[in-house]
Design a protein around this motif. Structure first.
Motif, PDB file in Angstrom:
ATOM      1  N   PRO A 199     -15.630 -18.604  40.601  1.00  0.00           N
ATOM      2  CA  PRO A 199     -15.379 -19.474  39.436  1.00  0.00           C
ATOM      3  C   PRO A 199     -15.235 -18.663  38.151  1.00  0.00           C
ATOM      4  O   PRO A 199     -15.872 -17.624  37.977  1.00  0.00           O
ATOM      5  N   LEU A 231      -6.736 -25.649  30.083  1.00  0.00           N
ATOM      6  CA  LEU A 231      -7.612 -25.496  31.247  1.00  0.00           C
ATOM      7  C   LEU A 231      -7.314 -26.561  32.298  1.00  0.00           C
ATOM      8  O   LEU A 231      -7.333 -26.271  33.511  1.00  0.00           O
ATOM      9  N   ASP A 232      -7.015 -27.777  31.863  1.00  0.00           N
ATOM     10  CA  ASP A 232      -6.644 -28.822  32.819  1.00  0.00           C
ATOM     11  C   ASP A 232      -5.381 -28.439  33.581  1.00  0.00           C
ATOM     12  O   ASP A 232      -5.278 -28.639  34.799  1.00  0.00           O
ATOM     13  N   LYS A 247      -6.147 -25.722  36.168  1.00  0.00           N
ATOM     14  CA  LYS A 247      -6.785 -26.289  37.361  1.00  0.00           C
ATOM     15  C   LYS A 247      -5.757 -26.996  38.232  1.00  0.00           C
ATOM     16  O   LYS A 247      -5.707 -26.802  39.456  1.00  0.00           O
ATOM     17  N   ARG A 248      -4.937 -27.819  37.609  1.00  0.00           N
ATOM     18  CA  ARG A 248      -4.023 -28.670  38.359  1.00  0.00           C
ATOM     19  C   ARG A 248      -2.803 -27.912  38.889  1.00  0.00           C
ATOM     20  O   ARG A 248      -2.411 -28.075  40.048  1.00  0.00           O
ATOM     21  N   LEU A 295      -6.764 -23.085  39.750  1.00  0.00           N
ATOM     22  CA  LEU A 295      -7.870 -22.213  39.365  1.00  0.00           C
ATOM     23  C   LEU A 295      -9.181 -22.985  39.253  1.00  0.00           C
ATOM     24  O   LEU A 295      -9.208 -24.137  38.813  1.00  0.00           O
ATOM     25  N   ASP A 296     -10.254 -22.333  39.606  1.00  0.00           N
ATOM     26  CA  ASP A 296     -11.601 -22.853  39.402  1.00  0.00           C
ATOM     27  C   ASP A 296     -12.078 -22.308  38.068  1.00  0.00           C
ATOM     28  O   ASP A 296     -12.728 -21.265  37.992  1.00  0.00           O
ATOM     29  N   ALA A 301     -13.517 -23.282  33.924  1.00  0.00           N
ATOM     30  CA  ALA A 301     -14.180 -24.313  33.136  1.00  0.00           C
ATOM     31  C   ALA A 301     -14.693 -23.731  31.833  1.00  0.00           C
ATOM     32  O   ALA A 301     -15.024 -22.536  31.733  1.00  0.00           O
ATOM     33  N   ARG A 353      -0.937 -19.094  40.354  1.00  0.00           N
ATOM     34  CA  ARG A 353      -1.368 -19.668  41.633  1.00  0.00           C
ATOM     35  C   ARG A 353      -1.303 -18.604  42.731  1.00  0.00           C
ATOM     36  O   ARG A 353      -2.207 -18.518  43.582  1.00  0.00           O
TER      37      ARG A 353
END
Length: 471
Positions: A106, A128-129, A132-133, A137-138, A140, A255
């Protein structure tokens, strides 16, 4: 352009000035991508001050983009595999990286420093959203007092400029604070085998768009590719500064960087054996294509383009742009690099040789219009051509291509470009007697101008400059 530093020998500035895409209108010309100044190229150093009705316009609230841009990579996986290798195993200094590196596990991000703009948290949250999408990616955001893999620090502008002049923002390896970065002597991306921490430094006082653009490019490079390639038409990993936010290509590169097939410590040969099948899995639409022949970008072209985009005497910059065009012609280019060469020359000729400027900008737009990958670059050229038409009083011609360019700038989420195009449209509409339409377009543009140009004073100056063009 940004700066990705390896210490103790820092990478040279990528000519990235405080305004990532410096868009502005001057008395005789527009300034767009790759230019450090807000006003038009001028031979004198004391720009005329204008007092116009724009000073009395009441500015509406700032607008910002709240939905993710919808872009998809459109090249073959074989071609993008080569891009991945060149982005991931080389620095802009020319240094090669011995092994592949990334964060394992993470990834935490924190924001520290003084004068954190209110828009930063919202834009970072959106980014960041997307990571992730779209990149899987993990990652936060954590509180500013918590340890983090990546620290984003706002640095007082004076201190930042003293350490890194002519640079918009910095991504540095193996540090977690500005103080640590200044004291570091041995940290280098070339020695990193597994990324455990990195820092992004952004000077205070930037416009909301400046800060957002730094977040996109520097966070992407702290996470993944460290190189920039002029040949890429659809990426922020390009020193042409055309793209403001991460594209579909960029998300695919990230990715792939964090795919389970790869891990930190792999050699170039090991990654090369894995990357095409990996991209075929992640991007089925790119299967089956071959490796398009792309001429290597020569160092003399890069040097001349960088000189043309940099500050300094306009005569020297025009000469550099002229040499870049000659190199592009000799190599038979018709890609985004050729378009950039003509674009820079045309932009620098505005106010000095209008007809030559128009011819070169039209050639740039023809080259950019030839591919959907370069439509945002075509919109930049359209803005400059419309400015010339305003000066000439040819208002119908100024209006002719603005609507498609406005739609493109909206999709690309470039508020500075978008507001400039809309304000130009409003002025042309006003000059042909369509005052009601002009007022509506101008009002719609001002919220974007506040995001793209920042202070009320700069927005008013921008409006005044555009009005001055049409006098």
């Amino acid at each position: 352009m940004s700066l990705t530093l390896s210490l103790p020998r820092p990478a040279p500035s990528r000519s990235r000035h405080p305004r990532r895409i410096a868009l502005g209108l001057g008395l005789l010309a527009l300034v767009a991508c790759g230019a450090p100044e807000m006003r038009a190229p001028r031979e004198d150093s004391t720009p005329e001050l204008l007092t116009v009705s724009a000073q009395r316009i009441e500015l509406p609230p700032m607008k910002r983009f709240t939905t993710a841009p919808k872009t998809t990579p459109r090249r073959s996986n074989v071609q993008m595999a080569q891009d991945f290798m060149d982005l991931s195993f080389r620095l802009e200094t020319g240094a090669t990286l011995p092994v592949f590196s990334r964060f394992e596990g993470p990834i935490s991000v924190r924001v520290v420093g003084a004068q954190v703009p209110t828009t930063l948290n919202a834009d970072l949250g959106d980014l960041l959203d997307r990571l992730k999408r779209e990149a899987g990616l993990d990652i936060a955001l954590v509180p500013r007092t918590s340890p983090a893999a990546i620290t984003i620090e706002l640095v007082p502008a004076a201190a930042f400029r003293k350490r890194a002049p002519n640079t918009a923002c910095i991504a540095a390896a193996d540090v977690s604070s500005w103080a640590e970065f200044r004291a570091a002597r041995a940290a280098s991306w070339t020695t990193v085998r597994t990324r455990t921490r990195a820092a992004i430094f952004i000077p205070t006082g930037g416009t909301p768009q400046d800060v957002r653009d730094c977040l996109h490019e520097e966070l992407a490079q702290a996470l993944g590719p460290l190189n920039d390639l002029f040949r890429l038409p659809d990426s922020v990993f390009n020193d042409d500064n055309i793209h403001s936010v991460l594209t579909g290509f960029d998300m695919l590169m990230l990715r792939a960087t964090y795919a389970p097939e790869l891990r930190s410590g792999l050699t170039r040969e090991q990654v090369a054996a894995l990357i095409v099948p990996l991209l075929d899995r992640l991007n089925p639409a790119g299967r089956g294509g071959g490796l398009a022949r792309v001429d290597t970008t020569p160092h003399d072209w890069i040097a001349n383009v960088t000189r043309a985009m940099d500050g300094g005497a306009l005569s020297a910059r025009r000469a550099a742009a002229t040499r870049a065009v000659a190199i592009a012609q000799n190599r038979g280019w018709s890609d985004n690099r050729a378009g950039l060469s003509y674009f820079l020359l045309g932009r620098l000729q505005q106010g000095q040789n209008t007809e030559a400027a128009r011819a070169n900008l039209e050639q740039a737009r023809r080259l950019f219009t030839g591919s959907s990958l370069t439509e945002i670059a075509a919109a930049h050229a359209t803005l400059h051509l419309a400015a010339i038409d305003l000066v000439r009083g040819d208002y119908p011609s100024a209006l002719a291509d603005l609507d498609p360019a406005i739609a493109t700038a909206t999709r690309a989420q470039n508020a500075a470009l978008l507001s400039s195009l809309m304000l130009t449209k409003a002025e042309a509409l006003l000059r042909i007697g369509r005052a009601g339409e002009a007022q509506a377009v101008r009002l719609d543009s001002l919220g974007w101008a506040r995001y793209g140009f920042g202070s009320d004073r700069d927005v008013y100056a921008h409006i005044a400059d555009i009005q001055a063009l049409a006098r």
